[in-house]
Design an enzyme around this catalytic site. Structure first.
Site, short mmCIF file in Angstrom:
data_model
loop_
_atom_site.label_atom_id
_atom_site.label_comp_id
_atom_site.label_asym_id
_atom_site.label_seq_id
_atom_site.Cartn_x
_atom_site.Cartn_y
_atom_site.Cartn_z
N SER A 112 22.29 -19.28 -8.55
CA SER A 112 22.24 -20.23 -7.44
C SER A 112 21.14 -21.27 -7.60
O SER A 112 21.35 -22.46 -7.34
CB SER A 112 22.05 -19.47 -6.12
OG SER A 112 21.91 -20.37 -5.05
N SER A 113 19.96 -20.86 -8.05
CA SER A 113 18.83 -21.79 -8.16
C SER A 113 19.13 -22.93 -9.11
O SER A 113 18.71 -24.08 -8.89
CB SER A 113 17.57 -21.05 -8.61
OG SER A 113 17.18 -20.10 -7.65
N ARG A 116 22.11 -25.32 -7.77
CA ARG A 116 21.66 -26.28 -6.76
C ARG A 116 21.02 -27.52 -7.38
O ARG A 116 20.87 -28.55 -6.72
CB ARG A 116 20.65 -25.61 -5.82
CG ARG A 116 21.25 -24.44 -5.05
CD ARG A 116 20.25 -23.80 -4.12
NE ARG A 116 20.74 -22.50 -3.63
CZ ARG A 116 20.27 -21.90 -2.55
NH1 ARG A 116 19.31 -22.47 -1.84
NH2 ARG A 116 20.73 -20.73 -2.20
N LEU A 138 29.12 -20.39 -22.87
CA LEU A 138 28.57 -21.05 -21.69
C LEU A 138 28.82 -22.54 -21.82
O LEU A 138 28.23 -23.19 -22.69
CB LEU A 138 27.07 -20.77 -21.54
CG LEU A 138 26.67 -19.30 -21.35
CD1 LEU A 138 25.14 -19.17 -21.32
CD2 LEU A 138 27.28 -18.73 -20.08
N GLU A 139 29.74 -23.07 -21.01
CA GLU A 139 30.03 -24.50 -21.03
C GLU A 139 28.99 -25.19 -20.15
O GLU A 139 29.16 -25.34 -18.94
CB GLU A 139 31.44 -24.78 -20.53
CG GLU A 139 32.54 -24.12 -21.35
CD GLU A 139 32.90 -22.74 -20.85
OE1 GLU A 139 32.33 -22.31 -19.82
OE2 GLU A 139 33.74 -22.07 -21.47
N GLN A 158 24.70 -15.36 -14.05
CA GLN A 158 24.74 -14.01 -13.49
C GLN A 158 26.14 -13.44 -13.68
O GLN A 158 27.15 -14.15 -13.54
CB GLN A 158 24.36 -14.01 -12.01
CG GLN A 158 25.16 -14.97 -11.15
CD GLN A 158 24.62 -15.07 -9.74
OE1 GLN A 158 23.91 -14.19 -9.27
NE2 GLN A 158 24.96 -16.15 -9.04
N TYR A 172 42.06 -6.58 -23.14
CA TYR A 172 41.95 -7.80 -23.92
C TYR A 172 41.96 -7.52 -25.42
O TYR A 172 42.46 -8.33 -26.22
CB TYR A 172 40.66 -8.54 -23.55
CG TYR A 172 40.55 -9.91 -24.16
CD1 TYR A 172 41.22 -11.00 -23.62
CD2 TYR A 172 39.78 -10.11 -25.31
CE1 TYR A 172 41.13 -12.25 -24.21
CE2 TYR A 172 39.68 -11.37 -25.89
CZ TYR A 172 40.36 -12.43 -25.33
OH TYR A 172 40.27 -13.68 -25.92
#
Length: 340
Positions: A112-113, A116, A138-139, A158, A172
Protein backbone atom coordinates in the site's frame (compact mmCIF):
# COMPACT_ATOMS: atom_id res chain seq x y z
CA UNK A 1 -10.33 -17.56 2.10
CA UNK A 2 -7.05 -15.75 2.82
CA UNK A 3 -4.55 -17.59 4.99
CA UNK A 4 -3.78 -15.90 8.29
CA UNK A 5 -0.37 -15.08 9.71
CA UNK A 6 -0.35 -18.28 11.77
CA UNK A 7 -1.11 -20.38 8.71
CA UNK A 8 1.49 -18.48 6.64
CA UNK A 9 4.14 -19.21 9.27
CA UNK A 10 3.33 -22.91 9.01
CA UNK A 11 3.78 -23.06 5.22
CA UNK A 12 6.38 -20.32 4.72
CA UNK A 13 9.19 -22.88 4.38
CA UNK A 14 7.34 -24.42 1.43
CA UNK A 15 6.19 -21.20 -0.21
CA UNK A 16 9.43 -19.21 0.07
CA UNK A 17 12.81 -20.53 -1.07
CA UNK A 18 16.11 -19.62 -2.74
CA UNK A 19 16.94 -16.45 -0.83
CA UNK A 20 20.59 -17.13 -1.54
CA UNK A 21 22.20 -13.82 -0.57
CA UNK A 22 23.65 -14.30 2.94
CA UNK A 23 22.75 -10.75 3.93
CA UNK A 24 19.16 -11.00 2.70
CA UNK A 25 17.75 -14.24 4.05
CA UNK A 26 14.01 -14.68 4.42
CA UNK A 27 12.85 -13.45 7.83
CA UNK A 28 9.40 -14.85 8.58
CA UNK A 29 8.98 -12.75 11.73
CA UNK A 30 9.51 -9.51 9.81
CA UNK A 31 8.02 -10.36 6.42
CA UNK A 32 4.84 -12.18 7.44
CA UNK A 33 2.06 -9.71 8.24
CA UNK A 34 -1.56 -10.18 9.25
CA UNK A 35 -2.54 -12.15 6.15
CA UNK A 36 0.28 -11.55 3.65
CA UNK A 37 4.01 -11.98 3.09
CA UNK A 38 6.21 -9.04 2.14
CA UNK A 39 8.09 -9.92 -1.05
CA UNK A 40 11.28 -8.18 -2.17
CA UNK A 41 12.39 -7.16 -5.63
CA UNK A 42 15.59 -8.89 -6.76
CA UNK A 43 18.71 -7.30 -8.24
CA UNK A 44 17.81 -8.52 -11.75
CA UNK A 45 15.90 -6.27 -14.15
CA UNK A 46 15.07 -6.14 -17.86
CA UNK A 47 14.84 -2.79 -19.63
CA UNK A 48 13.54 -2.21 -23.20
CA UNK A 49 16.23 -2.07 -25.86
CA UNK A 50 14.13 -0.19 -28.39
CA UNK A 51 10.65 1.15 -29.08
CA UNK A 52 8.22 -0.34 -31.57
CA UNK A 53 5.29 1.58 -33.07
CA UNK A 54 3.22 -1.59 -33.33
CA UNK A 55 3.38 -5.13 -32.02
CA UNK A 56 1.49 -7.82 -33.91
CA UNK A 57 0.55 -10.46 -31.33
CA UNK A 58 -0.54 -12.82 -34.11
CA UNK A 59 2.99 -13.31 -35.43
CA UNK A 60 5.42 -15.80 -33.98
CA UNK A 61 8.59 -15.49 -36.03
CA UNK A 62 11.29 -15.50 -33.38
CA UNK A 63 13.49 -13.01 -35.18
CA UNK A 64 10.61 -10.52 -35.36
CA UNK A 65 8.54 -10.90 -32.21
CA UNK A 66 10.47 -12.76 -29.51
CA UNK A 67 10.15 -10.30 -26.63
CA UNK A 68 13.40 -11.39 -24.99
CA UNK A 69 15.34 -9.97 -27.92
CA UNK A 70 13.87 -6.56 -27.16
CA UNK A 71 14.94 -6.46 -23.52
CA UNK A 72 18.35 -5.93 -21.97
CA UNK A 73 19.06 -7.85 -18.79
CA UNK A 74 20.71 -5.90 -15.97
CA UNK A 75 22.16 -7.38 -12.78
CA UNK A 76 22.75 -4.78 -10.06
CA UNK A 77 25.30 -4.90 -7.30
CA UNK A 78 24.04 -4.42 -3.76
CA UNK A 79 25.02 -0.75 -3.74
CA UNK A 80 23.51 0.03 -7.16
CA UNK A 81 20.00 1.15 -8.12
CA UNK A 82 17.78 1.58 -11.16
CA UNK A 83 15.62 4.62 -11.97
CA UNK A 84 12.03 4.26 -13.12
CA UNK A 85 10.91 7.36 -15.02
CA UNK A 86 7.33 8.68 -15.17
CA UNK A 87 5.25 6.56 -17.56
CA UNK A 88 8.04 4.01 -17.94
CA UNK A 89 7.69 0.26 -17.51
CA UNK A 90 10.58 -2.07 -16.73
CA UNK A 91 10.53 -5.72 -15.81
CA UNK A 92 11.84 -7.00 -12.50
CA UNK A 93 11.28 -10.18 -10.56
CA UNK A 94 10.80 -11.32 -7.00
CA UNK A 95 13.94 -11.98 -5.01
CA UNK A 96 12.22 -14.84 -3.25
CA UNK A 97 11.46 -17.93 -5.30
CA UNK A 98 7.76 -18.61 -4.74
CA UNK A 99 6.12 -22.04 -4.81
CA UNK A 100 2.35 -22.23 -4.47
CA UNK A 101 0.93 -25.47 -2.98
CA UNK A 102 -1.63 -27.22 -5.17
CA UNK A 103 -4.44 -26.63 -2.71
CA UNK A 104 -3.82 -22.85 -2.74
CA UNK A 105 -3.63 -19.90 -5.13
CA UNK A 106 -1.52 -16.78 -4.74
CA UNK A 107 -2.15 -13.09 -5.37
CA UNK A 108 0.80 -10.68 -5.66
CA UNK A 109 0.11 -6.95 -5.33
CA UNK A 110 1.96 -3.73 -4.56
CA UNK A 111 2.33 -2.84 -0.91
CA UNK A 112 0.00 0.00 0.00
CA UNK A 113 2.74 2.51 0.90
CA UNK A 114 4.30 2.24 -2.57
CA UNK A 115 1.00 2.02 -4.42
CA UNK A 116 0.02 5.39 -2.90
CA UNK A 117 3.11 6.88 -4.56
CA UNK A 118 1.98 5.68 -7.99
CA UNK A 119 4.14 2.57 -8.29
CA UNK A 120 2.72 -0.62 -9.79
CA UNK A 121 4.62 -3.85 -9.26
CA UNK A 122 2.28 -6.50 -10.64
CA UNK A 123 0.80 -4.55 -13.55
CA UNK A 124 -2.50 -6.20 -14.46
CA UNK A 125 -1.35 -9.76 -13.70
CA UNK A 126 -1.39 -10.59 -10.01
CA UNK A 127 -2.40 -14.27 -10.05
CA UNK A 128 0.10 -16.93 -8.99
CA UNK A 129 -1.28 -20.32 -10.04
CA UNK A 130 -1.55 -23.46 -7.89
CA UNK A 131 1.57 -25.54 -8.55
CA UNK A 132 3.58 -22.57 -9.86
CA UNK A 133 7.21 -22.35 -8.80
CA UNK A 134 9.66 -19.64 -9.78
CA UNK A 135 10.61 -16.00 -9.48
CA UNK A 136 7.37 -14.13 -10.17
CA UNK A 137 7.77 -11.30 -12.73
CA UNK A 138 7.19 -7.78 -11.46
CA UNK A 139 5.88 -5.41 -14.13
CA UNK A 140 7.20 -2.21 -12.56
CA UNK A 141 5.29 0.82 -13.83
CA UNK A 142 5.52 4.43 -12.74
CA UNK A 143 2.14 6.18 -12.92
CA UNK A 144 3.32 9.27 -11.02
CA UNK A 145 5.03 12.44 -12.33
CA UNK A 146 8.13 11.67 -10.24
CA UNK A 147 11.10 9.40 -10.75
CA UNK A 148 11.49 6.32 -8.55
CA UNK A 149 14.93 5.05 -7.57
CA UNK A 150 14.62 1.32 -6.91
CA UNK A 151 17.21 -0.60 -4.93
CA UNK A 152 17.59 -4.39 -4.83
CA UNK A 153 15.83 -6.26 -2.02
CA UNK A 154 13.23 -3.56 -1.31
CA UNK A 155 9.96 -5.17 -0.08
CA UNK A 156 7.77 -3.61 -2.77
CA UNK A 157 5.13 -6.33 -3.03
CA UNK A 158 2.96 -8.49 -0.83
CA UNK A 159 1.83 -12.05 -1.44
CA UNK A 160 -1.57 -13.31 -0.36
CA UNK A 161 -2.25 -17.04 -0.20
CA UNK A 162 -5.84 -18.27 -0.55
CA UNK A 163 -7.27 -21.73 -0.08
CA UNK A 164 -9.13 -23.21 -3.04
CA UNK A 165 -12.79 -24.07 -2.46
CA UNK A 166 -12.79 -27.23 -4.57
CA UNK A 167 -10.49 -30.03 -5.71
CA UNK A 168 -7.94 -29.08 -8.34
CA UNK A 169 -7.96 -30.98 -11.65
CA UNK A 170 -4.58 -29.90 -13.04
CA UNK A 171 -1.97 -27.79 -11.28
CA UNK A 172 0.17 -25.31 -13.19
CA UNK A 173 3.11 -27.71 -13.38
CA UNK A 174 1.11 -30.67 -14.67
CA UNK A 175 2.11 -32.32 -17.96
CA UNK A 176 -1.43 -31.89 -19.33
CA UNK A 177 -1.29 -28.08 -19.29
CA UNK A 178 2.15 -27.74 -20.91
CA UNK A 179 2.64 -24.48 -18.98
CA UNK A 180 5.52 -22.40 -20.36
CA UNK A 181 6.54 -20.63 -17.14
CA UNK A 182 7.41 -23.73 -15.09
CA UNK A 183 10.42 -22.91 -12.87
CA UNK A 184 10.15 -19.34 -14.14
CA UNK A 185 13.09 -16.94 -14.12
CA UNK A 186 10.69 -13.98 -14.12
CA UNK A 187 11.92 -12.76 -17.49
CA UNK A 188 10.10 -11.30 -20.53
CA UNK A 189 7.01 -12.83 -22.09
CA UNK A 190 7.15 -15.92 -24.29
CA UNK A 191 3.46 -15.85 -25.29
CA UNK A 192 4.17 -17.18 -28.79
CA UNK A 193 5.43 -20.51 -27.39
CA UNK A 194 1.84 -21.59 -26.64
CA UNK A 195 0.90 -21.96 -30.31
CA UNK A 196 4.22 -23.48 -31.29
CA UNK A 197 4.31 -26.04 -28.46
CA UNK A 198 0.71 -27.01 -29.22
CA UNK A 199 1.60 -27.54 -32.88
CA UNK A 200 4.53 -29.76 -31.98
CA UNK A 201 2.42 -31.64 -29.43
CA UNK A 202 -0.28 -32.30 -32.03
CA UNK A 203 2.33 -33.72 -34.39
CA UNK A 204 3.69 -35.92 -31.62
CA UNK A 205 0.23 -37.25 -30.79
CA UNK A 206 -0.69 -37.90 -34.44
CA UNK A 207 2.41 -40.04 -34.99
CA UNK A 208 1.70 -42.46 -32.15
CA UNK A 209 5.15 -42.28 -30.61
CA UNK A 210 6.12 -44.91 -28.10
CA UNK A 211 5.55 -43.90 -24.50
CA UNK A 212 9.25 -43.37 -23.54
CA UNK A 213 9.88 -41.21 -26.61
CA UNK A 214 6.65 -39.28 -26.07
CA UNK A 215 7.42 -38.57 -22.43
CA UNK A 216 10.95 -37.43 -23.15
CA UNK A 217 10.00 -35.17 -26.04
CA UNK A 218 7.14 -33.54 -24.15
CA UNK A 219 9.52 -32.91 -21.27
CA UNK A 220 12.33 -31.63 -23.47
CA UNK A 221 10.16 -29.29 -25.58
CA UNK A 222 9.59 -27.01 -22.59
CA UNK A 223 13.31 -26.85 -21.85
CA UNK A 224 14.30 -25.73 -25.33
CA UNK A 225 15.28 -22.13 -25.84
CA UNK A 226 13.60 -19.97 -28.47
CA UNK A 227 15.89 -20.76 -31.39
CA UNK A 228 16.04 -24.50 -30.74
CA UNK A 229 12.25 -24.67 -30.47
CA UNK A 230 11.86 -23.07 -33.90
CA UNK A 231 14.47 -25.42 -35.36
CA UNK A 232 12.39 -28.34 -34.10
CA UNK A 233 9.29 -26.79 -35.68
CA UNK A 234 11.02 -26.45 -39.06
CA UNK A 235 12.52 -29.93 -38.76
CA UNK A 236 9.10 -31.52 -38.20
CA UNK A 237 7.63 -29.64 -41.16
CA UNK A 238 10.44 -30.65 -43.52
CA UNK A 239 10.78 -34.34 -42.67
CA UNK A 240 8.73 -37.48 -43.12
CA UNK A 241 9.27 -40.14 -40.50
CA UNK A 242 8.70 -43.74 -41.57
CA UNK A 243 9.27 -44.74 -37.98
CA UNK A 244 8.01 -42.16 -35.53
CA UNK A 245 10.48 -43.31 -32.89
CA UNK A 246 13.23 -41.93 -35.12
CA UNK A 247 12.05 -38.35 -34.59
CA UNK A 248 14.22 -37.73 -31.54
CA UNK A 249 17.31 -39.42 -32.92
CA UNK A 250 17.04 -37.66 -36.30
CA UNK A 251 16.56 -34.25 -34.72
CA UNK A 252 19.40 -34.92 -32.28
CA UNK A 253 21.59 -35.88 -35.26
CA UNK A 254 20.70 -32.64 -37.01
CA UNK A 255 21.43 -30.68 -33.84
CA UNK A 256 24.72 -32.53 -33.37
CA UNK A 257 25.90 -31.34 -36.78
CA UNK A 258 24.91 -27.77 -35.90
CA UNK A 259 26.61 -28.11 -32.54
CA UNK A 260 29.88 -29.35 -34.08
CA UNK A 261 29.92 -26.50 -36.60
CA UNK A 262 29.17 -23.97 -33.85
CA UNK A 263 31.99 -25.29 -31.65
CA UNK A 264 34.41 -25.27 -34.60
CA UNK A 265 33.64 -21.67 -35.58
CA UNK A 266 33.66 -20.49 -31.97
CA UNK A 267 37.02 -22.12 -31.27
CA UNK A 268 38.58 -20.78 -34.48
CA UNK A 269 37.56 -17.17 -33.89
CA UNK A 270 38.29 -17.14 -30.15
CA UNK A 271 41.82 -18.36 -30.83
CA UNK A 272 42.45 -16.56 -34.12
CA UNK A 273 41.74 -13.06 -32.80
CA UNK A 274 44.23 -13.09 -29.88
CA UNK A 275 46.80 -14.65 -32.23
CA UNK A 276 46.29 -11.85 -34.75
CA UNK A 277 46.37 -9.29 -31.96
CA UNK A 278 49.62 -10.72 -30.67
CA UNK A 279 51.07 -10.55 -34.18
CA UNK A 280 50.90 -6.76 -34.01
CA UNK A 281 53.51 -6.99 -31.27
CA UNK A 282 55.29 -10.10 -32.58
CA UNK A 283 55.42 -9.75 -36.40
CA UNK A 284 57.02 -13.16 -36.86
CA UNK A 285 53.67 -14.87 -36.16
CA UNK A 286 52.21 -13.80 -39.51
CA UNK A 287 55.40 -13.48 -41.48
CA UNK A 288 54.65 -16.45 -43.79
CA UNK A 289 51.28 -14.92 -44.70
CA UNK A 290 52.53 -11.39 -45.10
CA UNK A 291 55.16 -12.45 -47.63
CA UNK A 292 52.45 -13.61 -50.01
CA UNK A 293 50.56 -10.29 -49.90
CA UNK A 294 51.76 -7.12 -51.61
CA UNK A 295 48.80 -4.78 -51.99
CA UNK A 296 50.39 -1.36 -51.74
CA UNK A 297 54.02 -0.65 -52.53
CA UNK A 298 54.12 2.37 -50.27
CA UNK A 299 52.99 0.41 -47.21
CA UNK A 300 54.62 -2.28 -45.16
CA UNK A 301 52.74 -5.37 -46.40
CA UNK A 302 53.47 -7.25 -43.21
CA UNK A 303 52.01 -4.53 -40.98
CA UNK A 304 49.06 -4.04 -43.30
CA UNK A 305 48.28 -7.76 -43.18
CA UNK A 306 48.39 -7.84 -39.39
CA UNK A 307 46.09 -4.84 -39.02
CA UNK A 308 43.56 -6.14 -41.54
CA UNK A 309 43.54 -9.62 -40.03
CA UNK A 310 43.07 -8.30 -36.49
CA UNK A 311 40.27 -5.95 -37.54
CA UNK A 312 38.37 -8.62 -39.48
CA UNK A 313 38.64 -11.17 -36.67
CA UNK A 314 37.63 -8.74 -33.93
CA UNK A 315 33.90 -8.71 -34.75
CA UNK A 316 33.18 -12.47 -34.85
CA UNK A 317 35.45 -13.00 -31.85
CA UNK A 318 33.50 -10.40 -29.86
CA UNK A 319 30.22 -12.02 -30.91
CA UNK A 320 31.24 -15.49 -29.73
CA UNK A 321 32.86 -14.15 -26.55
CA UNK A 322 30.00 -11.96 -25.32
CA UNK A 323 26.98 -13.86 -26.64
CA UNK A 324 25.22 -16.46 -24.52
CA UNK A 325 26.12 -20.06 -25.16
CA UNK A 326 23.82 -21.53 -27.80
CA UNK A 327 21.71 -24.47 -26.64
CA UNK A 328 21.13 -27.54 -28.78
CA UNK A 329 18.94 -30.63 -28.52
CA UNK A 330 21.57 -33.29 -27.79
CA UNK A 331 21.47 -36.86 -26.57
CA UNK A 332 23.10 -37.85 -23.29
CA UNK A 333 26.47 -38.76 -24.84
CA UNK A 334 26.74 -35.41 -26.62
CA UNK A 335 25.78 -33.54 -23.45
CA UNK A 336 28.45 -35.38 -21.50
CA UNK A 337 31.07 -34.54 -24.14
CA UNK A 338 29.99 -30.91 -24.07
CA UNK A 339 30.30 -30.85 -20.28
CA UNK A 340 33.76 -32.39 -20.48
Amino acid sequence: MYLTDKELHNISGTVISECNHPDHAFDADKQIKTCSIDIRVSNIFWIPKRQRNSFDLGRRNIFEVSPRRMWKKIVLADNESITLKPGQMILGRTYEKISIPKENVGKLTTRSSFARLGLWTAGNCDLVNPGYSGHVPLELMNTSPNKFVIHPYLPLSQLFIMRLDGELGNSYDSDQLNSKYVDDDGGPSVWWRDELVQKISRHIASNALTKPVLERLQKEVHKLDDRCLFRLDRFIDSKTFSNSDDLLSQFAKSERARFSLYKFRRTIFLWAFPTALASLVIPELLQPVSKTISLLKDFDASLYTRIVATTILAFPAAYYFFSKKVRFFLDENDRQQDAD
